[in-house]
Design a protein around this motif. Sequence first.
Motif, mmCIF file in Angstrom:
data_model
loop_
_atom_site.group_PDB
_atom_site.id
_atom_site.type_symbol
_atom_site.label_atom_id
_atom_site.label_comp_id
_atom_site.label_asym_id
_atom_site.label_seq_id
_atom_site.Cartn_x
_atom_site.Cartn_y
_atom_site.Cartn_z
ATOM 1 N N THR A 90 95.311 -21.539 -63.400
ATOM 2 C CA THR A 90 96.476 -22.107 -62.715
ATOM 3 C C THR A 90 97.672 -21.166 -62.813
ATOM 4 O O THR A 90 98.379 -20.939 -61.818
ATOM 5 N N GLU A 116 97.527 -18.314 -60.455
ATOM 6 C CA GLU A 116 97.843 -18.622 -59.061
ATOM 7 C C GLU A 116 99.296 -18.289 -58.736
ATOM 8 O O GLU A 116 99.648 -18.065 -57.574
ATOM 9 N N VAL A 117 100.146 -18.285 -59.754
ATOM 10 C CA VAL A 117 101.589 -18.101 -59.554
ATOM 11 C C VAL A 117 102.047 -16.732 -60.031
ATOM 12 O O VAL A 117 102.869 -16.079 -59.375
ATOM 13 N N TYR A 118 101.543 -16.292 -61.175
ATOM 14 C CA TYR A 118 102.007 -15.042 -61.788
ATOM 15 C C TYR A 118 101.017 -13.911 -61.504
ATOM 16 O O TYR A 118 99.799 -14.107 -61.606
ATOM 17 N N THR A 162 96.838 -29.113 -60.092
ATOM 18 C CA THR A 162 97.924 -29.359 -59.152
ATOM 19 C C THR A 162 98.527 -30.736 -59.419
ATOM 20 O O THR A 162 97.921 -31.574 -60.095
ATOM 21 N N ARG A 213 100.151 -26.158 -60.976
ATOM 22 C CA ARG A 213 100.622 -25.005 -60.216
ATOM 23 C C ARG A 213 102.088 -25.174 -59.808
ATOM 24 O O ARG A 213 102.870 -24.218 -59.854
ATOM 25 N N GLU A 214 102.443 -26.395 -59.423
ATOM 26 C CA GLU A 214 103.825 -26.646 -59.030
ATOM 27 C C GLU A 214 104.787 -26.437 -60.201
ATOM 28 O O GLU A 214 105.889 -25.903 -60.021
ATOM 29 N N THR A 256 108.660 -22.730 -63.273
ATOM 30 C CA THR A 256 109.014 -21.802 -64.354
ATOM 31 C C THR A 256 109.304 -20.415 -63.801
ATOM 32 O O THR A 256 110.243 -19.741 -64.239
ATOM 33 N N SER A 257 108.501 -19.994 -62.838
ATOM 34 C CA SER A 257 108.720 -18.681 -62.231
ATOM 35 C C SER A 257 110.073 -18.612 -61.540
ATOM 36 O O SER A 257 110.781 -17.597 -61.623
ATOM 37 N N ASP A 258 110.460 -19.702 -60.869
ATOM 38 C CA ASP A 258 111.758 -19.739 -60.181
ATOM 39 C C ASP A 258 112.921 -19.652 -61.164
ATOM 40 O O ASP A 258 114.015 -19.202 -60.790
ATOM 41 N N GLN A 316 105.152 -22.726 -60.814
ATOM 42 C CA GLN A 316 106.051 -22.143 -59.833
ATOM 43 C C GLN A 316 107.510 -22.410 -60.211
ATOM 44 O O GLN A 316 108.381 -21.550 -60.039
ATOM 45 N N LYS A 319 105.745 -11.428 -64.268
ATOM 46 C CA LYS A 319 105.935 -11.228 -62.833
ATOM 47 C C LYS A 319 105.620 -9.799 -62.396
ATOM 48 O O LYS A 319 105.664 -9.483 -61.205
#
Length: 534
Positions: free
Chosen positions: A430, A433-435, A501, A392-393, A398-400, A396, A458
Amino acid sequence: MSALSQRVSGRVSSPELAVFVSGVVSMGLEILAGRMVAPQFGSSIYTWGSIIGVFLAALSLGYYQGGKRASRRATEDRLVRILLATGAFVAVVILAGDLLIAGLSGFPLPPRFASLPAVTVLFGPPTYLLGFISPYGAELSRKESKGEASGHVYAVGTIGSIVGAFGCTFLLIPSLSVSMIGLVFGLLLVVTSLFILAPSFPRRTVLATAFVAVLLVGAVAVPSAGYSVRGETVYQTQTPYQELVVADAGDTRTLYLDGQPHSAMDLSEPNRHVFDYTRYFHVPFLMTDWANESTSAPHQSGDIDRVLFIGGGGFTGPKRFVNDYNATVDVVEIDPEVIRVAKERFRVEEGPNMNVYNAEGREFLRNTDHEYDLIVLDAYKKDKVPFQLTTREFMQLTSDRLDEDGVLLANVISAPTGPASQFYRAEYKTMNEVYPQVYSFPTSGGSVVQNIEVVATKSDRRLTEEQLQARNERRDIGIDLSTEVDDYQAEVETGDVPVLTDDKAPVDALLEPMAGQRYVVSQTGSNGTVAGAG
């Protein structure tokens, strides 16, 4: 004691040398075992656990039997016999290793134990023999007390193991093939035997030493010059990370990493998608919102102007993106040998639109100040997945690094359903959880182990299969994706799998059900249709 061993520095005796070399060879063979069994069984924690367990068990049994016999049978002549017998077993490992590994892979065992029979048969006997060396060395030691002799022997053997571990890892594996590394260890045993024999050189023992040396050299020389079921091997090496093979079959050149097909190139049409799954790398062009969708300009890239590939391989995707779109492509590949081979064998050229970085993917993302429109995660293998790129980290991160309309595509190797689907479904969960939106596209049909393209966006708006097909008809992106969109998997059950995680990512356990299953890679014909699977 032989006269020569007494003369060398006044300190190194034949037993000490034998103990040191046994440490070098036992640890070197242990590391080599991982490389030999990885193409068949993978290099998961279960494979390495089996290797370590077999080596420890074989050494312990050798220590026990050697200790029982040492007081009655420990002589330098017997040390030589043990070393030569071990060398002969090493020759068998070189000559018949692949055949034995393949033949012993069919034992009806749970997947996590699948490699145990092959590791035991191949490496148990030579390691058992090496276990005799330490107690024999302690018995023949010139130390005054048994405690001092035992401690000295253990210290010398451990130093040898350290040399073997570092030497094999940092020197031999990056430089030589598996068979040549085996030859190095085998000849080291032979040379040590000659040292112990000097200066008397008994005729019978010298003949046995020569026989083992010839056996070792012959084991390396016997295999044919490079043709296998994969085709004609044009290049093969051991990198710091994996076994790398480039093989040609007809007009198709394939890159194999640890025995699994990773990338392929049509020698007469280098930018064609040979493996069907790489066509799905273009699906993100249907996911983004275009500023002007009515344009008739061919091969429009929409708002995808900068792309990051994590994992290079044969660079099929990066080459196609540079060729088809006016986009800047960055490629991050951890293995420098993969980069070199891609440039020499797969016609990869760096330029204004292609930047290649030798780095670890997560570290690169953490340090870069670039913002991307698309990130393609292509660093997974069937049985070896860097867990730090699954959590998950990491998602996150990649999303940033994506812009507000950015897309992440992960090339996951798994089954879409059934027990072998656990890793894919955990990764899907996983990413979710972010996208806000996650989509999946199995590439080969059925429930076999295959490439599954998981796409995350996104956007709060979920696109249906019908909307994707409509966009495919309207947008000219240089490739028709109607067949790929048909593989849209609307529902993915994730209730029984964990979110991965940094603190807990049981990737090896999730990959375990795939052990021993056939990995199907669909190929395309020159007209883009699926031509078959392998």
